[in-house]
Design a protein around this motif. Sequence first.
Motif, PDB file in Angstrom:
ATOM      1  N   HIS A  69       0.871  -1.170   0.000  1.00  0.00           N
ATOM      2  CA  HIS A  69       0.000   0.000   0.000  1.00  0.00           C
ATOM      3  C   HIS A  69       0.908   1.220   0.000  1.00  0.00           C
ATOM      4  O   HIS A  69       2.130   1.079   0.098  1.00  0.00           O
ATOM      5  CB  HIS A  69      -0.984  -0.006   1.177  1.00  0.00           C
ATOM      6  CG  HIS A  69      -0.358   0.079   2.533  1.00  0.00           C
ATOM      7  ND1 HIS A  69       0.538  -0.860   3.020  1.00  0.00           N
ATOM      8  CD2 HIS A  69      -0.491   0.998   3.526  1.00  0.00           C
ATOM      9  CE1 HIS A  69       0.902  -0.522   4.249  1.00  0.00           C
ATOM     10  NE2 HIS A  69       0.305   0.597   4.573  1.00  0.00           N
ATOM     11  N   HIS A  71       1.080   4.158   1.961  1.00  0.00           N
ATOM     12  CA  HIS A  71       1.312   5.078   3.077  1.00  0.00           C
ATOM     13  C   HIS A  71       2.774   5.545   3.072  1.00  0.00           C
ATOM     14  O   HIS A  71       3.669   4.820   2.629  1.00  0.00           O
ATOM     15  CB  HIS A  71       1.015   4.388   4.425  1.00  0.00           C
ATOM     16  CG  HIS A  71      -0.447   4.275   4.720  1.00  0.00           C
ATOM     17  ND1 HIS A  71      -0.963   3.309   5.556  1.00  0.00           N
ATOM     18  CD2 HIS A  71      -1.502   5.020   4.294  1.00  0.00           C
ATOM     19  CE1 HIS A  71      -2.283   3.467   5.638  1.00  0.00           C
ATOM     20  NE2 HIS A  71      -2.631   4.496   4.882  1.00  0.00           N
ATOM     21  N   ASP A  73       5.097   5.695   5.214  1.00  0.00           N
ATOM     22  CA  ASP A  73       6.134   4.862   5.843  1.00  0.00           C
ATOM     23  C   ASP A  73       6.527   3.663   4.969  1.00  0.00           C
ATOM     24  O   ASP A  73       7.485   2.960   5.271  1.00  0.00           O
ATOM     25  CB  ASP A  73       5.707   4.402   7.250  1.00  0.00           C
ATOM     26  CG  ASP A  73       4.393   3.649   7.274  1.00  0.00           C
ATOM     27  OD1 ASP A  73       3.466   4.015   6.532  1.00  0.00           O
ATOM     28  OD2 ASP A  73       4.285   2.675   8.044  1.00  0.00           O
ATOM     29  N   HIS A  74       5.775   3.448   3.863  1.00  0.00           N
ATOM     30  CA  HIS A  74       6.098   2.358   2.924  1.00  0.00           C
ATOM     31  C   HIS A  74       6.641   2.877   1.592  1.00  0.00           C
ATOM     32  O   HIS A  74       7.447   2.212   0.953  1.00  0.00           O
ATOM     33  CB  HIS A  74       4.851   1.490   2.666  1.00  0.00           C
ATOM     34  CG  HIS A  74       4.391   0.790   3.901  1.00  0.00           C
ATOM     35  ND1 HIS A  74       4.472  -0.576   4.066  1.00  0.00           N
ATOM     36  CD2 HIS A  74       3.875   1.279   5.067  1.00  0.00           C
ATOM     37  CE1 HIS A  74       4.041  -0.900   5.275  1.00  0.00           C
ATOM     38  NE2 HIS A  74       3.657   0.208   5.894  1.00  0.00           N
ATOM     39  N   HIS A 158      -7.352  -1.039   5.827  1.00  0.00           N
ATOM     40  CA  HIS A 158      -6.287  -0.174   6.380  1.00  0.00           C
ATOM     41  C   HIS A 158      -6.017   0.942   5.365  1.00  0.00           C
ATOM     42  O   HIS A 158      -5.741   2.078   5.728  1.00  0.00           O
ATOM     43  CB  HIS A 158      -5.036  -1.007   6.639  1.00  0.00           C
ATOM     44  CG  HIS A 158      -3.818  -0.214   7.009  1.00  0.00           C
ATOM     45  ND1 HIS A 158      -3.706   0.459   8.207  1.00  0.00           N
ATOM     46  CD2 HIS A 158      -2.659   0.022   6.333  1.00  0.00           C
ATOM     47  CE1 HIS A 158      -2.529   1.076   8.245  1.00  0.00           C
ATOM     48  NE2 HIS A 158      -1.877   0.833   7.118  1.00  0.00           N
ATOM     49  N   ASP A 177       0.210  -3.736   6.251  1.00  0.00           N
ATOM     50  CA  ASP A 177      -0.157  -3.314   7.605  1.00  0.00           C
ATOM     51  C   ASP A 177      -1.532  -3.836   8.033  1.00  0.00           C
ATOM     52  O   ASP A 177      -2.129  -3.297   8.962  1.00  0.00           O
ATOM     53  CB  ASP A 177      -0.196  -1.780   7.687  1.00  0.00           C
ATOM     54  CG  ASP A 177       1.188  -1.171   7.705  1.00  0.00           C
ATOM     55  OD1 ASP A 177       2.185  -1.916   7.791  1.00  0.00           O
ATOM     56  OD2 ASP A 177       1.267   0.075   7.630  1.00  0.00           O
TER      57      ASP A 177
HETATM   58 ZN   LIG Z   1      -0.024   1.593   6.447  1.00  0.00          ZN
END
Ligand SMILES: [Zn+2]
Length: 241
Positions: A69, A71, A73-74, A158, A177
């Motif tokens: 995904h 986000h 942080d990824h 999520h 996540d």
């Molecule tokens: Zn995430």
Amino acid sequence: MTKVNEGVFFIQGQDEFLPDSHVYVIGDPASNDLSVIDVGLTGKGSYKIQSIKKMGIELGAIKRIIMTHTHLDHIGCLSEIQKAIPGVELWVHRLEAEPLESGDDRGVYGMNEFKGMCQMQYGLKADAFKFKVDRKLEDGDKLDMGGMNWEVIHIPGHSMGGIALYHSSLKILIPGDVIYADYAIGRFDLYGADADQLKKSLYRLVELDVDMLLPGHNQIVKSLPPDYVMKTAKMWEPYLV
Ligand SMILES: [Zn+2]
Ligand SMILES: [Zn+2]
């Protein structure tokens, strides 16, 4: 980077004041057809590149980046990784690929307040998360890569276009996540999240035979108890309405 199975390598995220996602490298190194799953937080690209090189893997063997995904942080260090591996493809589920291509970054930051903070912290420009996506993934896609077969499972909740990668004979699940070790699940309060969808996604994962759980953060689990996903889904169900 450590080898967790034949054809599956793990690079631990380096959390600071924001989390940095784990990165997995999948495929038989001899195939010259490797895939990187997620890249991590902004500024966290170079140690991952070093870590891959230290394993003796040629960067040119990495053909694609697949996002569980998008986000921050990824996907935060995607442009750093793309610079280090010219020509590497980007594969994302259609529902998160389309916003990425149009530069709609609501799903990357998850909430408006966070966006301003991150832009200031990292000096990110307004169009920092506009990317061309080479392949838009769909639920049920069978990915034959690096001498291995992985299946795409769309598990929204999520995030809108969250996916898991599943290897059925090795019983390995890479769920981003959506589910973690210690009966934890991903948050469901950010932009694009949906508690009811998350519940359905967890029950979808219940149907899979999983030995090894390789989530986006925290511990990885090499021998998952057989009822682990069911217990987690049941535990969280009252909150997922
Ligand atoms: Zn995430
Ligand atoms: Zn994450």
